[in-house]
Write a protein that holds these residues in place. Structure first.
Motif, PDB file in Angstrom:
ATOM      1  N   LEU A 128       2.035  24.091  -7.957  1.00 23.32           N
ATOM      2  CA  LEU A 128       1.669  25.440  -7.643  1.00 23.32           C
ATOM      3  C   LEU A 128       2.588  26.079  -6.445  1.00 23.32           C
ATOM      4  N   GLY A 129       3.854  25.758  -6.201  1.00 24.33           N
ATOM      5  CA  GLY A 129       4.143  26.358  -4.983  1.00 24.33           C
ATOM      6  C   GLY A 129       4.404  25.208  -4.100  1.00 24.33           C
ATOM      7  N   PHE A 130       4.473  25.959  -2.883  1.00 20.79           N
ATOM      8  CA  PHE A 130       4.226  25.096  -1.709  1.00 20.79           C
ATOM      9  C   PHE A 130       3.307  25.610  -0.614  1.00 20.79           C
ATOM     10  N   TRP A 131       2.739  24.507   0.345  1.00 18.87           N
ATOM     11  CA  TRP A 131       1.756  24.934   1.210  1.00 18.87           C
ATOM     12  C   TRP A 131       2.454  25.884   2.140  1.00 18.87           C
ATOM     13  N   ARG A 132       1.498  26.906   2.338  1.00 17.96           N
ATOM     14  CA  ARG A 132       1.959  28.063   3.674  1.00 17.96           C
ATOM     15  C   ARG A 132       1.175  27.447   4.758  1.00 17.96           C
ATOM     16  N   ALA A 133       1.492  28.147   6.007  1.00 19.59           N
ATOM     17  CA  ALA A 133       1.001  27.730   7.219  1.00 19.59           C
ATOM     18  C   ALA A 133      -0.445  28.225   7.589  1.00 19.59           C
TER      19      ALA A 133
ATOM     20  N   VAL B 164       0.850  -1.440   0.075  1.00 22.88           N
ATOM     21  CA  VAL B 164       0.117  -0.003  -0.143  1.00 22.88           C
ATOM     22  C   VAL B 164       1.066   1.370   0.000  1.00 22.88           C
ATOM     23  N   LEU B 165       0.671   2.141  -0.941  1.00 22.12           N
ATOM     24  CA  LEU B 165       1.548   3.257  -1.043  1.00 22.12           C
ATOM     25  C   LEU B 165       0.887   4.502  -0.864  1.00 22.12           C
ATOM     26  N   ASP B 166       1.375   5.204   0.139  1.00 22.06           N
ATOM     27  CA  ASP B 166       0.759   6.558   0.425  1.00 22.06           C
ATOM     28  C   ASP B 166       1.082   7.399  -0.705  1.00 22.06           C
ATOM     29  N   VAL B 167       0.063   8.039  -1.349  1.00 23.20           N
ATOM     30  CA  VAL B 167      -0.074   9.002  -2.377  1.00 23.20           C
ATOM     31  C   VAL B 167      -0.348  10.349  -1.935  1.00 23.20           C
ATOM     32  N   THR B 168      -0.669  10.712  -0.812  1.00 19.01           N
ATOM     33  CA  THR B 168      -0.910  12.129  -0.238  1.00 19.01           C
ATOM     34  C   THR B 168       0.238  13.195  -0.552  1.00 19.01           C
ATOM     35  N   GLN B 169      -0.177  14.278  -0.677  1.00 13.55           N
ATOM     36  CA  GLN B 169       0.758  15.264  -0.891  1.00 13.55           C
ATOM     37  C   GLN B 169       2.090  15.522  -0.172  1.00 13.55           C
ATOM     38  N   SER B 170       2.285  15.043   0.951  1.00 16.85           N
ATOM     39  CA  SER B 170       3.583  15.058   1.847  1.00 16.85           C
ATOM     40  C   SER B 170       4.573  14.235   1.270  1.00 16.85           C
ATOM     41  N   MET B 171       3.827  13.192   0.277  1.00 14.75           N
ATOM     42  CA  MET B 171       4.847  12.109  -0.119  1.00 14.75           C
ATOM     43  C   MET B 171       5.512  12.674  -1.589  1.00 14.75           C
TER      44      MET B 171
ATOM     45  N   PRO C 118       9.354  21.683   3.131  1.00 10.52           N
ATOM     46  CA  PRO C 118       8.254  22.316   2.624  1.00 10.52           C
ATOM     47  C   PRO C 118       7.294  21.211   1.830  1.00 10.52           C
ATOM     48  N   ILE C 119       6.094  21.254   2.031  1.00  7.49           N
ATOM     49  CA  ILE C 119       5.317  20.410   1.069  1.00  7.49           C
ATOM     50  C   ILE C 119       4.838  20.965  -0.215  1.00  7.49           C
ATOM     51  N   PRO C 120       5.178  20.450  -1.317  1.00  5.89           N
ATOM     52  CA  PRO C 120       4.649  21.000  -2.724  1.00  5.89           C
ATOM     53  C   PRO C 120       3.219  21.100  -2.638  1.00  5.89           C
ATOM     54  N   LYS C 121       2.811  21.914  -3.429  1.00  5.53           N
ATOM     55  CA  LYS C 121       1.212  22.100  -3.701  1.00  5.53           C
ATOM     56  C   LYS C 121       1.334  21.785  -5.232  1.00  5.53           C
ATOM     57  N   THR C 122      -0.038  21.035  -5.547  1.00  4.77           N
ATOM     58  CA  THR C 122       0.134  20.856  -7.032  1.00  4.77           C
ATOM     59  C   THR C 122      -1.630  20.806  -7.380  1.00  4.77           C
ATOM     60  N   ASP C 123      -1.911  21.137  -8.747  1.00  2.86           N
ATOM     61  CA  ASP C 123      -3.164  21.091  -9.016  1.00  2.86           C
ATOM     62  C   ASP C 123      -3.527  19.710  -9.289  1.00  2.86           C
ATOM     63  N   PRO C 124      -4.886  19.274  -9.726  1.00  3.62           N
ATOM     64  CA  PRO C 124      -5.209  18.141  -9.948  1.00  3.62           C
ATOM     65  C   PRO C 124      -4.790  17.150 -10.959  1.00  3.62           C
ATOM     66  N   ASP C 125      -3.993  18.135 -11.749  1.00  6.07           N
ATOM     67  CA  ASP C 125      -3.198  17.234 -12.900  1.00  6.07           C
ATOM     68  C   ASP C 125      -1.696  17.237 -12.546  1.00  6.07           C
TER      69      ASP C 125
ATOM     70  N   GLN D  18       2.910   3.754 -12.851  1.00  2.00           N
ATOM     71  CA  GLN D  18       1.444   4.331 -13.142  1.00  2.00           C
ATOM     72  C   GLN D  18       0.899   4.950 -11.825  1.00  2.00           C
ATOM     73  N   ILE D  19       1.463   4.601 -10.590  1.00  3.76           N
ATOM     74  CA  ILE D  19       1.055   5.176  -9.413  1.00  3.76           C
ATOM     75  C   ILE D  19       1.885   6.478  -9.134  1.00  3.76           C
ATOM     76  N   ASP D  20       0.819   7.408  -8.901  1.00  2.00           N
ATOM     77  CA  ASP D  20       1.292   8.674  -8.537  1.00  2.00           C
ATOM     78  C   ASP D  20       0.294   9.502  -7.810  1.00  2.00           C
ATOM     79  N   ALA D  21       0.600  10.848  -7.206  1.00  8.80           N
ATOM     80  CA  ALA D  21      -0.199  11.506  -6.339  1.00  8.80           C
ATOM     81  C   ALA D  21      -1.348  12.112  -6.877  1.00  8.80           C
ATOM     82  N   ARG D  22      -1.477  11.931  -8.312  1.00  9.86           N
ATOM     83  CA  ARG D  22      -2.661  12.314  -9.156  1.00  9.86           C
ATOM     84  C   ARG D  22      -3.862  11.384  -8.625  1.00  9.86           C
ATOM     85  N   MET D  23      -3.510  10.009  -8.246  1.00  7.05           N
ATOM     86  CA  MET D  23      -4.677   9.118  -7.687  1.00  7.05           C
ATOM     87  C   MET D  23      -5.255   9.705  -6.722  1.00  7.05           C
ATOM     88  N   ALA D  24      -4.508  10.538  -5.678  1.00  6.75           N
ATOM     89  CA  ALA D  24      -5.272  10.887  -4.439  1.00  6.75           C
ATOM     90  C   ALA D  24      -6.487  11.719  -4.435  1.00  6.75           C
TER      91      ALA D  24
END
Length: 338
Positions: A207-212, A48-55, A196-203, A122-128
């Protein structure tokens, strides 16, 4: 009249024919693919692979180049597939929000290596499907998947351990899992230093990094909100108020590091082992641990051994005369010198 010296006397002609006959018999026997049944340790894993944004945090390296935690985990798994004994099985699942989702049931690694590597790629963060990362609930969901699969595979849960939103250490989700019902590993990935945790769009576009101010810095209970599943109970820590460390860092939850102590806590509660992912070799060693192996009957083919015997017999037909000629020539040389 045939010479009687060297290997070309009568016994060698007879031996030469026997070599040919035995080589032919070995080759013919090999065509029937004979084999023997043996017991060998095999493994059966659902990974089981964690595909959340911190990964997506790039605090790992492959060949000296910085890569994300998820990319490093996939690289290590890809290499580990080559080290699993034939007959072993591996399947894939992903985790996000508070549940795991099965993608591919365990299949035999040697016959399906290409398929396993292709699906892994094919497993990547877009699956979240959600930005939440409720590790304890995801682990519980993954254990449920392993229990429901026919062969009861062991569980390999790959994550950095960051609960998002954070958990109140005094009030944690209560599950009815029985420790040891499912064998397996929690594999921790990531640096111990926060990044820092990268921020991405659904694709998947950056989009930079998450702010506090964009990330929940405290647990939902402290905010007066319910858990993600309303029917879930919350239990106060049984240690009389001495809450375990869950790795939360209020005010810095927009940064991410491996929550090793929390993952060790979860592993101990569920009867699992914990291993930190530091190299593909270390992961392969953990995946083939005797504690996770199952002795299963396996057929060992003798075709290769018979082919090797036939090759050795044919080789002997040509090598032995050469050795005799070389010896005879040396003996003749010594006689002339003397």
């Amino acid at each position: 009249m045939k010479r009687a010296d060297g290997p070309r006397h009568a016994w060698w002609y007879l031996a030469e024919r026997w070599l040919l006959v035995l080589a032919a018999l070995a080759l013919v026997a090999g065509l029937f693919e004979p084999g023997v049944m043996t017991q060998r340790p095999l493994v059966d894993h659902i990974v089981v692979l964690d595909v959340t944004q911190s990964m997506n945090v790039t605090d790992e390296r492959i060949d000296g180049e910085p890569v994300s935690r998820l990319a490093f985990a996939k690289h290590a798994l890809r290499q580990s597939l080559l080290r699993l004994p034939c007959g072993s099985k591996v399947g894939w699942a992903v985790f996000t929000e508070y549940r795991a989702l099965l993608l591919l049931s365990p299949i035999e690694v040697c016959a399906n290596l290409k398929e396993l590597r292709s699906t892994l790629a094919q497993i990547d963060a877009r699956m979240a499907w959600s930005g939440n990362s409720e590790i304890a609930k995801g682990l519980h969901s993954a254990i449920g998947i392993a229990k429901l699969l026919p062969d009861k595979p062991s569980l390999v849960f790959v994550t950095d351990g960051q609960e998002a939103p954070p958990l109140n250490p005094h009030y944690r989700p209560a599950f009815d899992d029985k420790p040891g019902d499912v064998l397996g590993l929690i594999v921790g990935v990531g640096d111990l230093r926060p990044s820092p945790i990268p921020k991405t769009d659904p694709d998947g576009r950056p989009l930079g990094f998450w702010r506090a101010d964009e990330v929940a810095q405290t647990d939902l209970r402290s905010q007066g909100r319910n858990a993600s599943v309303r029917s879930e109970g919350m239990v106060k820590d049984a240690a009389g108020g001495n809450a375990p460390t869950l790795g939360a860092t209020p005010g810095s939850e927009h940064l991410s590091a491996l929550r090793e102590s929390y993952l060790r806590l979860l592993a101990g509660e569920q009867g699992l082992e914990f291993v930190r992912l530091q190299s593909p070799e270390r992961l392969a060693q953990a995946l083939t641990s005797p504690a996770l192996a199952r002795p299963e009957a396996a057929r060992f083919s003798l075709a290769g051994a018979l082919a090797a015997v036939a090759w050795a017999l044919l080789l002997a037909r040509y090598v032995v005369p050469l050795l005799f000629r070389r010896r005879a020539s040396r003996t003749g040389l010594k006689t002339r010198v003397s």
